[in-house]
Scaffold this motif. Structure first.
Motif: not given
Length: 831
Positions: A531-534, A627-632, A644-646, A679-686
């Protein structure tokens, strides 16, 4: 012109290829033939009569071609007496050997396998049935479904026999009763004759009691157990030597010996005769051995019905009726009459009839039987529902989207059937030994007779004869043959109940050896619901940028594109027409809007287009990514003007699942097309041990190849579409399916629920199944390696121990049963 034709008589892919090649050999015909369903799609320049197609197939084998869904004058049936049409009679079906001697080959009718002689097993299917039910007191009452008689209230009974396996068991049971009835007095006579003062001789002499034994043995040999000799003869004629070869030879020789001894006693030397001058006969050994073998078959039939218990439980999920809404009225119809697009009402507590979507109402649905998830799922309008799952306490209206064989439940049943019949690589060991097993046992039997006759104590010939028969009877190639298939069948069924769909036995075996798991991020570790955050603009033009990127993304099918379009709609932003649209795999999209070149994608796309990015904008993007968001990035005319931050939430179960996998000594590596910061943010969380970012589909495949070159056994978990190259390259491809969108054909293992915990369950299931197979193989090898020498008499010189052929028969009968019973323990495996 193109027509579809039904093809009957195809049993395997070899048949399919033969039919396809034969049809293509006809001038002006181009044919494509499928096995499931058995259909030929034929394109022809000029009309070719069905009779001409049939004539060509007659030269290829016992195949029948008819126009699909034919009606009127177009229907031409070419069924011949020797080619039964298996798709027309619901009491018939597909039958296969439980030992899979001929791979995936099927037969039209029940009978015995021509290779091993075992009874063929009927494949379980969800299909229309002509079964009807009637009242035992009022036969004029006939209904399509079970229930009570409207006249007397008694339960209705089926008009035709139902369960094929139960029918086989009942047939064996009736023969067993006959065998026991006549074998018991024969055994009693033989035992009493061994007494010092035989009381039977006071009634009549020994020769007459021999005649009584003969008469009593006839129903056992020629009725109750005659099928064993038929199978033995067939195995010898076809040179497919098997268990029944040994039983037939052993008991056949004993029976014929007894007949000759009874009718022509003068042919035998004195050492074969008793103190009464009569030849020692073996009617009791023959009948007792045959009865014990029959007992083994009976117990095996009973146990075998339980190995397919998981499939039967799945079949029970299929409802028989549904409520259809037509012209505002509701009526109950058969499940088989539902068509795509029908509106159906599902009432509280009812099973969902077919796959579809809710159009009106909301409820909660118990999907445990499909996904293994015990908690009911809340459903509302627009949500998908699955056939066989159970509605809660509310009513709703749904539209039918997939019916018949297309439903998830039908696909699961078919997949479990196919996987149950597949061979695991470990079975090659048993197959290789089984090929030489029976000839070796026969040779050992002959050698046993010769050695005992020459070197044994008196009566040497009798010792040799008895021990040679014991060798034939105790050997059990069946236990070897069943060791793997039974475990695979139970294991695959257990997996289906837990929402783990295993494509074949090879995948089940390989999963046990997997030590590296490659996972994608989106939809695997995360919810897959971005979902789009901003939307950020460097020039305070967020709405303008949103309109531009949403206008581009409406031409894309990527999940991130859908998120952007949905976000624009929620903001009531109108979309523009874009030209020169292009989707760049693994990077993003480009196009032209109002004469300006617009690009939306990752840093790779920006570099490829030589886009200029200001440091301030880059800093903001990096902060979002951390912050673990996907940014285009958003670029207009080669200048980055915003982003766009998703966000895509990590699944609540991902962390626990990864921890479980690591405890199972599986290294989990994330390969994602996302940027390094996210990717690093997600890897650290998990707490992942390793990850790689900015991966294109081909990069994932190359990484798997690299790991395999290091001797790793690699599993890949993905969505089955974008990750197709990697799934194909992996030793075990795992599709993360969700509901009716499950990609059953895309991978070797499919997780219906799409949860990483399912991979940990699949690993434990694989380990438990392989352990069970090894136990079965050990027992089968150990039994035969120990049993055959003992039957031959190797213990006699040291301990004076000989093995009676009747004891050997008892041991042989229980060997196969023991393998099946051990396989059934997998049903209690905790996952």
């Amino acid at each position: 012109m193109t027509h579809k034709y039904d093809i009957a008589g195809m049993h395997c892919d070899g048949c399919r290829t033969k039919v396809e090649n034969t049809l293509n050999s006809i001038e002006g015909v181009k044919a494509e033939v499928t096995l499931q369903p058995p259909v030929a799609t034929i394109t022809m320049k000029d009309h070719v009569a069905t009779e001409k197609l049939q004539k060509a197939l007659d030269g290829a084998g016992k195949y029948t071609i008819t126009m699909a869904n034919a009606g009127g004058n177009e229907h031409h049936s070419h069924a011949t007496p020797h080619t039964p049409n298996i798709h027309r009679n619901s009491s018939e079906g597909k039958y296969y050997c439980p030992m899979h001697c001929e791979g995936d080959k099927h037969y039209d009718k029940p009978g015995q396998c021509p290779v091993c002689g075992m009874d063929l097993v009927k494949e379980a299917t969800i299909q229309a049935s002509s079964q009807s039910f009637t009242c035992p007191m009022h036969p004029e009452i006939v209904q399509d479904a079970p229930g009570s008689c409207p006249i007397c209230g008694m339960d209705l009974v089926p008009t035709q026999p139902g369960d094929e396996e139960q029918k086989t068991y009942n047939d064996l049971l009736s023969k067993m009763k006959v065998a026991v009835l006549f074998t018991a007095p024969i055994f009693a006579i033989a035992m009493i004759e061994m007494m010092h003062n035989n009381p039977l001789l006071a009634i009549m002499d020994a020769s007459k009691w021999n005649w009584v034994q003969l008469l009593l043995s006839l129903p056992v040999v020629f009725y109750a157990c005659w099928t064993f000799f038929v199978r033995a003869w067939k195995s010898i004629v076809t040179m497919n030597l098997n268990m029944f070869t040994l039983i037939g030879i052993g008991t056949g020789v004993a029976f014929l010996f007894s007949l000759v001894g009874l009718f022509l006693p003068s042919l035998f030397p004195s050492e074969f005769k008793t103190e009464h001058g009569t030849v020692m006969l073996y009617f009791e050994a023959t009948t007792v051995i045959l009865t014990l073998v029959l007992l083994g078959q009976l117990l095996e039939a009973r146990a075998h019905t339980q190995t397919s218990g998981a499939i039967k439980e799945l079949l029970k999920l299929a409802p028989t009726q549904a409520t259809i809404i037509e012209d505002g009225e509701e009526k109950v119809i058969s499940i088989h009459d539902i068509q795509t697009g029908n509106m159906l009402r599902v009432k509280p507590g009812e099973k969902i009839p077919v796959d579809g979507k809710i159009t009106e109402g909301e409820t909660h649905i118990d999907e445990a039987m499909i996904t293994g998830e015990p908690i009911p799922i809340d459903k509302k309008a627009g949500d998908a529902v699955i056939a066989g799952t159970i509605n809660g306490n509310k009513t709703f209206v749904m539209v039918a989207e997939k019916v018949g064989a297309d439903t998830l439940l039908s696909q699961i049943v078919q997949m479990v059937n196919n996987a149950s019949r597949s061979k695991a690589p470990i079975q090659k060991l048993a197959d290789g030994i089984a090929k030489y097993f029976v000839p070796t046992v026969i040779a050992i039997s002959v050698i046993t007779f010769i050695i005992w006759a020459k070197f044994g104590p008196q009566p040497a010939l009798v010792y040799g004869f008895i021990n040679a028969i014991a060798v034939l009877i105790i050997a059990c190639p069946c236990a070897l043959g069943l060791a793997t298939p039974m475990s695979v069948m139970v294991g695959v069924g257990k997996g289906a109940q837990e929402g783990i769909l295993i494509k074949n036995a090879e995948a089940l075996e390989k999963m046990d050896k997997v030590d590296v798991l490659i996972v994608d991020k989106t939809g695997t570790l995360t919810e897959g619901k971005p979902s789009v955050e901003q939307v950020y603009s460097s020039h305070n033009n967020e709405n303008g940028l949103l309109q531009a990127i949403a206008s581009l993304n409406r031409y894309s099918t990527h999940p991130l594109a859908s998120a952007v379009v949905n976000y624009a709609k929620s903001k009531n932003v109108s979309l523009l027409e874009a030209t020169d649209f292009e989707s760049v795999t693994g990077m993003g999209v480009t196009g032209t809007l109002d004469g300006k070149k617009v690009a939306l994608g990752n840093i790779k796309l920006m570099r490829q287009l030589d886009v200029r990015i200001e440091d301030e904008l880059e800093s903001k993007i990096i902060a979002e990514q951390k912050l673990g968001k996907t940014v285009s990035y958003i670029a207009v005319d080669t200048v980055a003007v915003g982003f766009v931050s998703i966000t895509d939430a990590i699944k609540q179960t991902s962390a626990d699942a990864i921890r479980e996998l690591q405890q199972l000594k599986v290294e989990v590596i994330m390969l994602t097309g996302d940027n390094d910061n996210t990717a690093r943010a997600v890897a650290q969380k998990l707490n992942l041990s390793s990850y790689k970012a900015n991966c294109l589909p081909e990069d994932k495949m190359l990484e798997i190849k690299n790991l395999q070159s290091q001797g790793k056994m690699v599993a890949m978990a993905g969505d089955g579409i974008n990750d197709a190259p990697a799934l194909a390259q992996a030793d075990v491809g795992i599709a993360m399916g969700t509901g009716t969108d499950v990609a059953i054909e895309s991978a070797k293992i499919t997780l219906v629920k799409g949860d990483l915990k399912g991979i940990a369950k699949a690993k434990e299931l694989s380990h438990g199944t392989m352990k069970n197979i090894k136990q079965n193989l050990f027992f089968a090898f150990f039994y035969n390696v120990l049993g055959v020498p003992v039957a031959a008499g190797v213990l006699y010189p040291f301990f004076g121990i000989l093995l009676s052929p009747m004891i050997a028969a008892l041991a042989m009968s229980f060997s196969s049963v023991s393998v099946i019973v051990n396989s059934l323990r997998l049903r209690t495996l905790k996952l």
